[in-house]
Enzyme design. Sequence first.
Site, short mmCIF file in Angstrom:
data_model
loop_
_atom_site.label_atom_id
_atom_site.label_comp_id
_atom_site.label_asym_id
_atom_site.label_seq_id
_atom_site.Cartn_x
_atom_site.Cartn_y
_atom_site.Cartn_z
N ASP A 168 -6.64 -6.61 4.29
CA ASP A 168 -5.99 -5.30 4.31
C ASP A 168 -6.04 -4.70 5.72
OD1 ASP A 168 -5.08 -2.74 3.77
OD2 ASP A 168 -6.71 -2.22 2.40
N GLY A 169 -4.85 -4.47 6.28
CA GLY A 169 -4.77 -3.81 7.58
C GLY A 169 -4.00 -4.62 8.60
N GLY A 170 -2.87 -4.08 9.05
CA GLY A 170 -2.10 -4.74 10.12
C GLY A 170 -1.42 -6.02 9.69
N HIS A 207 -1.06 -1.16 -4.27
CA HIS A 207 -2.36 -0.85 -3.67
C HIS A 207 -2.50 0.65 -3.43
CE1 HIS A 207 -5.87 -2.15 -1.22
NE2 HIS A 207 -5.53 -1.20 -0.36
N PHE A 232 -6.46 4.62 8.11
CA PHE A 232 -5.06 4.88 8.43
C PHE A 232 -4.23 3.61 8.37
CE2 PHE A 232 -7.71 8.00 10.50
CZ PHE A 232 -7.09 9.19 10.13
N MET A 279 -12.08 4.26 -0.66
CA MET A 279 -12.76 4.51 0.61
C MET A 279 -13.38 5.90 0.50
SD MET A 279 -9.79 2.87 2.95
CE MET A 279 -8.65 2.98 1.59
N SER A 328 0.84 -1.20 0.00
CA SER A 328 0.00 0.00 0.00
C SER A 328 0.87 1.25 0.00
CB SER A 328 -0.90 0.02 1.24
OG SER A 328 -1.43 1.32 1.39
N GLY A 378 1.13 -2.24 4.18
CA GLY A 378 1.66 -0.89 4.07
C GLY A 378 2.89 -0.71 4.91
N SER A 379 2.70 -0.43 6.21
CA SER A 379 3.84 -0.14 7.08
C SER A 379 4.86 -1.27 7.08
CB SER A 379 3.40 0.15 8.51
OG SER A 379 2.05 0.03 8.68
N HIS A 414 -8.25 0.80 -4.06
CA HIS A 414 -9.19 0.58 -2.95
C HIS A 414 -9.87 1.91 -2.63
CE1 HIS A 414 -9.55 -0.47 1.64
NE2 HIS A 414 -10.73 -0.37 1.05
N ASP A 473 -4.76 3.46 -1.77
CA ASP A 473 -5.82 3.73 -0.80
C ASP A 473 -6.39 5.12 -1.06
OD1 ASP A 473 -6.04 1.41 0.90
OD2 ASP A 473 -3.98 1.83 1.48
N MET A 524 -11.52 -6.03 5.33
CA MET A 524 -10.71 -5.07 6.10
C MET A 524 -10.42 -5.65 7.48
SD MET A 524 -10.02 -2.51 4.21
CE MET A 524 -9.16 -1.59 5.51
N MET A 528 -8.89 7.94 -0.31
CA MET A 528 -9.74 8.39 0.81
C MET A 528 -10.21 9.82 0.56
SD MET A 528 -7.55 6.96 4.01
CE MET A 528 -6.70 5.37 3.92
C1 DX5 Z 1 -6.40 1.40 5.60
C2 DX5 Z 1 -5.89 1.02 4.23
C3 DX5 Z 1 -4.78 0.04 4.22
C4 DX5 Z 1 -3.54 0.50 4.94
C5 DX5 Z 1 -2.78 -0.69 5.40
O1 DX5 Z 1 -7.54 2.15 5.46
O2 DX5 Z 1 -6.92 0.46 3.45
O3 DX5 Z 1 -4.45 -0.36 2.90
O4 DX5 Z 1 -2.70 1.28 4.14
O5 DX5 Z 1 -1.71 -0.25 6.14
P1 DX5 Z 1 -0.99 -1.19 7.17
O6 DX5 Z 1 -0.47 -2.38 6.41
O7 DX5 Z 1 0.06 -0.33 7.73
O8 DX5 Z 1 -2.02 -1.60 8.19
ZN ZN Z 2 -6.44 -0.48 1.40
#
Ligand code: DX5
Ligand code: ZN
Length: 227
Positions: A185-187, A40, A153, A75, A15, A207-208, A73, A42, A147, A44
Amino acid sequence: MKGDHSMNPLIISPSILSMDYAHVNEQLKELQESGAKWLHFDVMDGHFVPNLTFGPDILSGFRKAVDLFMDVHLMVEHPKQVAQWFLSAGADLITFHIEAMKDMEDCLALCDDIHAFGKQAGISVKPHTDVKPLLPYLDRFDLVLIMSVEPGFGGQSFMEDVLTKVKLLRKEMDKKQLSTRLQIDGGIHETTGKLAVEAGCDTLVAGSYVFKNGIKDAVETLLCLKK
Ligand code: DX5
Ligand code: ZN
């Protein structure tokens, strides 16, 4: 989508939300050389989620720099409009949220519009949204995105409870022999990614973990989760 899901290889979709925007060129180059096949985005709008990111110009620019599958993606409060912008910019897959749509008929209409544009369509659910209403329509989508954090975030903790939904979807997709991708997606990191793959996911957004641990190494570690 009909097809043999067991053929779906594991895909990692980094991401760009977690990119270091002071060093975009270097990171795009490293992404291209890594084992990641997807990227990916994101998107928003500050309404559907309390954060604001980027528009379609970022995607059309990045597309010139890398040859990766553009995984978008959305949002946003108005996915129909925004989907058109990102399709025109060169998205390969548009995933929109069921919570942003009026009803299932509305979801299927947008899915058909994306297909009419020759691109793939995905549908996403937030951590506390039920997936049962989706079950009869799984064959209409190329991807379902679960999700595992509240959207908005990067850098949040993985919500393990969502794996119940992953397992239910995997069972249903296997029963119907669908090749529809199951994305989370997420964490996601090496431990949570392993749990997600074991529960039936074939596409991991990260992402991170990817951008803070060295892109190539992090992608390789995630890819090894299926071996
Ligand atoms: C959150 C996003 C994710 C996010 C994932 O709203 O949809 O794609 O970037 O980031 P990490 O992998 O750091 O949770
Ligand atoms: Zn995403």
